[in-house]
Design a protein around this motif. Sequence first.
Motif, mmCIF file in Angstrom:
data_model
loop_
_atom_site.group_PDB
_atom_site.id
_atom_site.type_symbol
_atom_site.label_atom_id
_atom_site.label_comp_id
_atom_site.label_asym_id
_atom_site.label_seq_id
_atom_site.Cartn_x
_atom_site.Cartn_y
_atom_site.Cartn_z
ATOM 1 N N THR A 196 -1.067 0.483 -5.393
ATOM 2 C CA THR A 196 -1.184 1.204 -4.129
ATOM 3 C C THR A 196 -2.616 1.669 -3.869
ATOM 4 N N SER A 201 0.819 -1.209 0.000
ATOM 5 C CA SER A 201 0.000 0.000 0.000
ATOM 6 C C SER A 201 0.856 1.263 0.000
ATOM 7 N N ILE A 245 -5.029 0.571 -0.742
ATOM 8 C CA ILE A 245 -5.445 1.587 0.235
ATOM 9 C C ILE A 245 -6.968 1.677 0.313
#
Length: 224
Positions: free
Chosen positions: A162, A97, A166
């Motif tokens: 990412t 992340s 997230i």
Amino acid sequence: MMTNLFSIFDPMTNIFNLSLNWTSTIMGLMLIPFPYWFMPNRHFILWNFIINKLHNEFKTLLGNKMNGSTFIFISLFSYILFNNFLGLFPYIFTSTSHLTISLTISLTLWLSFMIFGWINNTQHMFIHMIPQGTPNILMPFMVLIETISNIIRPGTLAIRLTANMIAGHLLLTLLSNSSNNMPNYLLIFLILIQILLLTLESAVAVIQSYVISILSTLYSSEVN
């Protein structure tokens, strides 16, 4: 107490003032060696089946130009998959992340492909910047567009991984924080929703590792 919504992605884990957050990036390696010490089991047979399927698919995309290179992308798939799954467990730092990990992986692969392509297949790299049948007046614009699209590839790979990691974690955190002042009969629905989201996050962990490895394979096939 959580001072920032994004602080869940950077927990303070230390022993003797040594940060242990990033040790989760190598924890997945502990799951690999045991098939070599024990008799083949269901886990080993399933993982071997997945690897064979990925090998055949990557080999089809790459052709016979880069023998043995499929193992690079199988290793990439395994590494991202292990880290994505480990991040679903409580109190384990999700390294994928962060752009520190995802951008490092994508930028390293992209630079390797570019250096290999421009050194060994310079003419092919120049030809690839201008599609066949492009009018002469549009050639400078096509070169500019192709150059920009090529440069932003490592960034798009990293941001894709990412952002997907997230998004699900943030949603799970927001739902869990809203359960403090919730009546008991609504907690059941909240738990069911979180179970469904956790199942979705498990699917996202597999899909994102597959997408990253497939796109990396396609990018590498363009340099030959």
